[in-house]
Design a protein around this motif. Structure first.
Motif, PDB file in Angstrom:
ATOM      1  N   ARG A 282     -21.222 -22.360  10.455  1.00 45.67           N
ATOM      2  CA  ARG A 282     -19.998 -23.176  10.404  1.00 45.67           C
ATOM      3  C   ARG A 282     -20.018 -24.095   9.189  1.00 45.67           C
ATOM      4  O   ARG A 282     -19.016 -24.216   8.465  1.00 45.67           O
ATOM      5  CB  ARG A 282     -19.878 -24.010  11.679  1.00 45.67           C
ATOM      6  N   ARG A 340      -8.484 -23.516   9.747  1.00 53.26           N
ATOM      7  CA  ARG A 340      -7.746 -24.057  10.903  1.00 53.26           C
ATOM      8  C   ARG A 340      -7.853 -23.122  12.119  1.00 53.26           C
ATOM      9  O   ARG A 340      -7.074 -23.244  13.066  1.00 53.26           O
ATOM     10  CB  ARG A 340      -6.282 -24.296  10.541  1.00 53.26           C
ATOM     11  N   GLY A 341      -8.819 -22.225  12.105  1.00 52.47           N
ATOM     12  CA  GLY A 341      -9.042 -21.385  13.281  1.00 52.47           C
ATOM     13  C   GLY A 341      -7.912 -20.425  13.559  1.00 52.47           C
ATOM     14  O   GLY A 341      -7.574 -20.187  14.721  1.00 52.47           O
ATOM     15  N   ASN A 342      -7.289 -19.876  12.479  1.00 51.28           N
ATOM     16  CA  ASN A 342      -6.207 -18.889  12.590  1.00 51.28           C
ATOM     17  C   ASN A 342      -4.984 -19.459  13.313  1.00 51.28           C
ATOM     18  O   ASN A 342      -4.427 -18.849  14.225  1.00 51.28           O
ATOM     19  CB  ASN A 342      -6.687 -17.623  13.305  1.00 51.28           C
ATOM     20  N   ARG A 343      -4.547 -20.638  12.847  1.00 53.69           N
ATOM     21  CA  ARG A 343      -3.321 -21.245  13.351  1.00 53.69           C
ATOM     22  C   ARG A 343      -2.174 -21.013  12.368  1.00 53.69           C
ATOM     23  O   ARG A 343      -2.391 -20.880  11.163  1.00 53.69           O
ATOM     24  CB  ARG A 343      -3.500 -22.753  13.546  1.00 53.69           C
ATOM     25  N   ALA A 363     -13.070 -16.493  10.469  1.00 53.59           N
ATOM     26  CA  ALA A 363     -12.344 -17.710  10.837  1.00 53.59           C
ATOM     27  C   ALA A 363     -13.195 -18.620  11.716  1.00 53.59           C
ATOM     28  O   ALA A 363     -13.981 -18.158  12.552  1.00 53.59           O
ATOM     29  CB  ALA A 363     -11.046 -17.353  11.554  1.00 53.59           C
ATOM     30  N   LEU A 364     -13.035 -19.927  11.546  1.00 55.24           N
ATOM     31  CA  LEU A 364     -13.670 -20.882  12.440  1.00 55.24           C
ATOM     32  C   LEU A 364     -13.062 -20.738  13.837  1.00 55.24           C
ATOM     33  O   LEU A 364     -11.887 -20.393  13.973  1.00 55.24           O
ATOM     34  CB  LEU A 364     -13.443 -22.311  11.936  1.00 55.24           C
ATOM     35  N   PRO A 365     -13.829 -20.996  14.887  1.00 58.67           N
ATOM     36  CA  PRO A 365     -13.296 -20.826  16.240  1.00 58.67           C
ATOM     37  C   PRO A 365     -12.187 -21.819  16.573  1.00 58.67           C
ATOM     38  O   PRO A 365     -11.304 -21.527  17.383  1.00 58.67           O
ATOM     39  CB  PRO A 365     -14.524 -21.035  17.134  1.00 58.67           C
ATOM     40  N   ASP A 366     -12.211 -23.007  15.940  1.00 59.20           N
ATOM     41  CA  ASP A 366     -11.201 -24.034  16.186  1.00 59.20           C
ATOM     42  C   ASP A 366     -10.804 -24.688  14.871  1.00 59.20           C
ATOM     43  O   ASP A 366     -11.540 -24.639  13.881  1.00 59.20           O
ATOM     44  CB  ASP A 366     -11.742 -25.115  17.143  1.00 59.20           C
ATOM     45  N   ALA A 367      -9.635 -25.319  14.866  1.00 57.49           N
ATOM     46  CA  ALA A 367      -9.180 -26.036  13.680  1.00 57.49           C
ATOM     47  C   ALA A 367     -10.082 -27.246  13.430  1.00 57.49           C
ATOM     48  O   ALA A 367     -10.489 -27.931  14.374  1.00 57.49           O
ATOM     49  CB  ALA A 367      -7.735 -26.485  13.853  1.00 57.49           C
ATOM     50  N   GLU A 368     -10.406 -27.501  12.159  1.00 58.65           N
ATOM     51  CA  GLU A 368     -11.179 -28.675  11.782  1.00 58.65           C
ATOM     52  C   GLU A 368     -10.230 -29.657  11.083  1.00 58.65           C
ATOM     53  O   GLU A 368      -9.862 -29.463   9.923  1.00 58.65           O
ATOM     54  CB  GLU A 368     -12.326 -28.287  10.847  1.00 58.65           C
TER      55      GLU A 368
END
Length: 481
Positions: A282, A340-343, A363-368
């Motif tokens: 990450r 942004r976790g595929n937003r 992709a990151l699992p959640d938005a940072e």
């Protein structure tokens, strides 16, 4: 401000980062005064950045000291009263810098400097010569699959037969070499999978995309992704700094695009084609993609120009791209898909990556939320630029958020009106900060450094009924005409 003529015993220390307009303006002002400046790049020395925060209570740059006396930032320097400036200059004239006055870098910090200059020694990849020979073999051509045409392609069977015939190896060895080429991302499978006879393959340099780093082969042995992104970002930051005007207000992008250093940057960017992404942690992903995003924005501006209206901006962020690890990533893909976790982004109807998109694995699992204070889109209202490293990335991002919120372009608090005005960034990406005014304001409060502004925000939040407004976003660029 009159120029200083006498020899000075002390010095003025400026803590800055490359490419910072306010830093450049401050240093130019001090130079005109004839003051000796010790310029400390806090990007290189995170421990010093921490000490400066302790001494000043600020995360922004520049921070200016006359000997051991803290003056503040560039605005504070420009607004000094003439008698106070005269007093400070006299102090620097007559008093040497105390040995323990300020944190300064060690004299033997040469390894960091080399990294900042973008030093990179290319070790030729073991398979590069085979690829060059295959390119000139006549095997690459046009293939049809049904009604669809695939130019600059070749089959797995063609590759294997060529290896046996031209390299004089048996079938098993040919398979091993072909697999090695695939593993090192010298080509993509465009129809089918693996290396079956009917599979259609294409060299990365022949991919029909508009990525700014394609068109030639990445012939160097793959370099670690985080190291390569740091080299690229530092090199383009130095280019930016070298072409920044004396007052820090404009950048000569035309001169930058003609610089030999920019040519070196472009050659280095080609090596992104074959970096390994799936094994990144990450922290490595954050540092890598933030650095690449910021570098790609400048590269895009140099190659196709600055977007001047809403339509051009939409096209710019959905078009300007690099090939990274065998896949094409646009600026939108990096920001909204990876970080942004595929937003969905601003004005996007769909998520950047579908469920079958191989880029989704990166992709990151959640938005940072903190990435919004590290990404620089090239406009004047964007956060300042710097380089990020995997080690301590969360602390670096929090510092970036603190610095952004310290500035009135990021956050203004009016206690009399009970109103908080925030950058448009908070409006566009409100979902990343909790989705409501309450969660947004609490997030802002929790990410501010200790300051009068934070105390004011605490008071109006305690009083309740806080009004939230947004500061107009300045999309103009700082390029010379």
């Amino acid at each position: 401000m009159a120029e200083v003529e006498n020899r000075l015993e002390g010095q003025v220390t400026v803590y800055s980062v490359p490419g910072c307009p306010h830093c450049q303006h401050a240093k130019n002002t001090l130079k005109k005064l004839g003051l000796p400046v010790c310029d400390v790049n806090v990007n290189q020395h995170p421990d010093i950045r921490g000490r400066i925060k302790e001494l000043t209570g600020r995360s922004t740059v520049p921070q200016i000291f006359f000997n051991g006396v803290h003056v503040g930032g560039n605005d504070d320097l420009q607004n000094l009263a003439p008698d106070e400036l005269e007093r400070l200059i006299h102090m620097v004239q007559s008093q040497p810098l105390p040995s323990d006055a300020l944190p300064l870098p060690k004299e033997d910090d040469t390894d960091i400097t080399a990294k900042e200059e973008g030093e990179f020694k290319c070790e030729r990849d073991a398979f590069a010569d085979i690829v060059e020979e295959f390119k000139s073999s006549g095997q690459i051509g046009t293939h049809w699959r049904g009604l669809k045409v695939y130019r600059n392609s070749f089959t797995g069977e063609q590759l294997l037969n060529w290896l046996v015939k031209e390299k004089g190896v048996d079938t098993e060895k040919a398979g091993e070499i072909a697999q090695g080429l695939k593993d090192r991302k010298h080509f993509n499978c465009i129809v089918g999978k693996g290396l079956e006879s009917s599979t259609l393959l294409r060299l990365l340099e022949h991919e029909p995309c508009a990525a700014l780093n394609t068109g030639q082969m990445a012939a160097c042995s793959p370099i670690k992704a985080s190291e390569l992104s740091e080299l690229l970002r530092n090199l383009i930051l130095k280019l930016y700094s070298d072409h920044l005007s004396a007052d820090g207000k404009t950048v000569d992008y035309k001169a930058m695009s003609r610089s030999p250093s920019f040519e070196h940057y472009c050659e280095l960017a080609v090596q992104l084609q074959r970096v390994e992404l799936l094994s990144l942690s990450r922290e490595e992903k954050l540092a890598f993609f933030i650095n690449i995003y910021n570098a790609l924005v400048i590269h895009g501006n140099l190659r196709i120009g600055f977007p001047k209206n809403v339509w051009q901006r939409y096209r710019f962020f959905n078009y300007v791209s690099y090939m990274i690890g065998g896949e094409v990533f646009t600026l939108q893909d990096i920001e909204n898909g990876v970080l942004r976790g595929n937003r969905k982004g601003v004005a996007q109807l769909l998520r950047p990556f579908s469920k079958s998109d191989p880029r989704l694995q990166v992709a990151l699992p959640d938005a940072e939320p903190l990435i919004h204070f590290a990404l620089n889109c090239g406009a004047k209202s964007c956060p300042p630029i710097k380089t990020y490293t995997p080690e301590g990335i969360d602390g670096q991002l929090r510092t970036a958020a603190e610095a952004f919120l310290e500035n009135d372009d990021g956050c203004m608090v009016d206690t009399e009106k009970g109103e908080v005005k925030l950058s448009q960034i908070f409006k566009w990406y409100k979902a990343d900060f909790g989705g409501t005014d309450e969660t947004l304001l609490n997030w802002v409060l929790n990410h501010m450094g200790e300051s009068p502004k934070k105390s004011s925000l605490q008071r109006i939040l305690s009083a309740g009924n806080v009004k939230v407004g947004y500061i107009p976003y300045d999309w103009t660029n700082n390029g010379t005409e």
